[in-house]
Design a protein around this motif. Structure first.
Motif, mmCIF file in Angstrom:
data_model
loop_
_atom_site.group_PDB
_atom_site.id
_atom_site.type_symbol
_atom_site.label_atom_id
_atom_site.label_comp_id
_atom_site.label_asym_id
_atom_site.label_seq_id
_atom_site.Cartn_x
_atom_site.Cartn_y
_atom_site.Cartn_z
ATOM 1 N N ASP A 172 3.517 -7.733 -3.790
ATOM 2 C CA ASP A 172 4.455 -6.674 -4.163
ATOM 3 C C ASP A 172 3.820 -5.729 -5.181
ATOM 4 O OD1 ASP A 172 6.427 -7.595 -2.466
ATOM 5 O OD2 ASP A 172 7.542 -8.664 -4.025
ATOM 6 N N THR B 216 4.685 -15.763 2.072
ATOM 7 C CA THR B 216 6.015 -16.334 1.867
ATOM 8 C C THR B 216 6.056 -17.218 0.625
ATOM 9 O OG1 THR B 216 5.393 -18.095 3.408
ATOM 10 C CG2 THR B 216 6.680 -16.257 4.290
ATOM 11 N N ALA C 115 9.981 -11.316 6.491
ATOM 12 C CA ALA C 115 10.559 -10.255 7.327
ATOM 13 C C ALA C 115 10.884 -9.048 6.452
ATOM 14 C CB ALA C 115 11.818 -10.771 8.018
ATOM 15 N N GLY C 116 10.623 -7.879 6.978
ATOM 16 C CA GLY C 116 10.962 -6.662 6.267
ATOM 17 C C GLY C 116 9.895 -6.141 5.338
ATOM 18 N N LEU C 117 8.798 -6.846 5.210
ATOM 19 C CA LEU C 117 7.724 -6.373 4.344
ATOM 20 C C LEU C 117 7.077 -5.135 4.969
ATOM 21 C CD1 LEU C 117 6.310 -7.265 1.694
ATOM 22 C CD2 LEU C 117 4.596 -8.388 3.116
ATOM 23 N N ARG C 118 6.933 -4.063 4.184
ATOM 24 C CA ARG C 118 6.402 -2.830 4.737
ATOM 25 C C ARG C 118 5.738 -2.001 3.641
ATOM 26 N NH1 ARG C 118 9.592 1.568 3.791
ATOM 27 N NH2 ARG C 118 8.800 2.621 5.648
ATOM 28 N N ARG D 76 15.177 -12.165 -6.549
ATOM 29 C CA ARG D 76 15.912 -11.000 -6.058
ATOM 30 C C ARG D 76 17.426 -11.178 -6.091
ATOM 31 N NH1 ARG D 76 11.024 -11.139 -3.772
ATOM 32 N NH2 ARG D 76 9.987 -9.166 -3.252
#
Length: 391
Positions: free
Chosen positions: A241, A232, A265-268, A153
């Protein structure tokens, strides 16, 4: 025959990752073949080896990057750059070669090494050359690092993964060359490692447990789909993803999708049926609570232990071809699909039709039988090498 099983992390009885499950299976397989196995490696902080009488502990270490402090990560990175080491191996360099040599001397007499994975053997690549050895390549690590670079990323991540891929390719070539025999966990891994010769290598089938699961007389699913994993870990994250971004939007809004395990964190997801449940107490019960298991691997190498466990449980599944690495016989209640639309359609049909469970005991028995056969092949290569070392 007495072999030192050299591994980054020694078994402590908590089989929470695929690496730990594979290690336990391989050690059990060697012992079924009559080998005296002494395990050499590190423990997780606060953990004790499950078999202390046959374990030499080199120290305690937390090798997880995502839980390390920023200062610790920078220290690892600085040492890796300064010493020309991979990021994964440099975490184990603090012990020192002298201490490991002394630890190995306490096992004498022993006949050879099983170098379990690239991390500890790669941290000290010249330390384990005085005796015959078998190298267990859990994955094609340089290939996984290259895939991680593509999926990175940020530019910094891409550069670091590219460096890791270059060093791992050199290291894996060295370990494969010096080993008397190499086990891979998937047939597809032998060619990229340069060991496709049947006299030098074999694919090692695995199980997730020593005894087979007993089929349930009746199972009442509480939700449609269940996924569990360490998200992770970058190869797992790539698959998740893909699933969340390309498959889930094509699933009915009424479908219930439970995702368990450590997640970044932030996975949605915007799908109303997706729920991230974190760590679950009973992973088997969680999986058995679903109608269908999506097997979503898109990257990496080696074998997918979650695929093996799904088939051992007899659970209906929809799998990508990447998820089936290392699996010779795919059960009838598993549908194979790589296209996101086809994958979503197969999941929808399987959940609505409520596909019947299979009996995973036959799959488990076949894996054990094949594993024992391949281990015998690898062990047969060592006596000839022992004679060369003695000479």
């Amino acid at each position: 025959m007495h072999l030192a099983f050299v591994t980054s992390l020694v078994p402590d009885g908590t089989l929470t990752t695929g690496y730990e499950i594979a290690n336990a299976a391989i050690i059990d397989g060697l012992r079924r073949a009559g080998v005296q196995v002494s395990v050499v490696g590190f423990t997780w902080p606060g953990k004790q080896p499950i078999d202390p009488e046959n374990t030499v502990v080199l120290g305690s270490v937390d090798v997880q990057t995502h839980t390390a402090s920023a200062g610790q990560r920078l220290l690892w990175l600085g040492r890796a750059l300064a010493e020309g080491q991979t990021f994964s191996s440099v975490k184990l360099r603090h012990t020192g070669e002298v201490r490991i040599r002394k630890a190995l001397q306490t096992l004498e007499p022993f006949d050879g090494y099983v170098l379990n994975g690239v991390t500890l053997a790669g941290a000290y690549p010249d330390l384990f050359r005085n005796k015959p050895s078998i190298f267990v390549a859990h994955n094609v690590e340089h290939q996984s690092a290259a895939e991680n670079a593509v999926a990175a990323r940020s530019l910094v991540e891409r550069l670091l993964y590219t460096r890791e891929a270059r060093l791992l390719k050199q290291l894996e070539a060295k370990l494969c060359k010096q080993a008397d025999f190499v086990f891979t966990l998937a047939e597809e891994d032998r060619v990229p490692l340069g060991i496709a010769d049947d006299r030098r290598s074999a694919t090692l089938p695995l199980t997730t447990r020593a005894t087979a699961f007993l089929p349930l007389s009746s199972r009442q699913p509480a939700y449609d789909l269940a996924l569990i994993g360490t998200w992770t870990w970058q190869p797992n994250r790539i698959g998740l993803d893909w699933f969340l971004e390309q498959v889930v939007p094509q699933l009915p809004h009424s479908m219930q999708i439970k995702i368990a395990g450590r997640a970044p964190a932030g996975l949605r997801s915007d799908h109303p049926g997706v729920e991230f449940v974190g760590r679950v107490e009973d992973a088997t019960a969680f999986v058995r609570g679903a109608k269908v298991i999506p097997l979503i691997s898109q990257a990496g190498s080696g074998v997918q232990l979650k695929t093996i466990e799904t088939f051992e449980l007899g659970m209906p599944a929809v799998a990508t071809r990447s998820s089936l690495r290392g699996i010779a016989d795919v059960p009838e209640n598993c549908t194979v699909a790589d296209d996101p639309a086809a994958f979503a359609l197969a999941l929808t049909h399987a959940a609505r039709l409520r596909l019947v469970d299979g009996d995973g005991r036959a799959f488990h028995a076949a894996q054990i039988k094949a594993m024992d056969r391949q281990i015998s092949r690898g062990l047969a290569a060592l006596p000839r090498s022992m004679q060369r070392h003695a000479a």
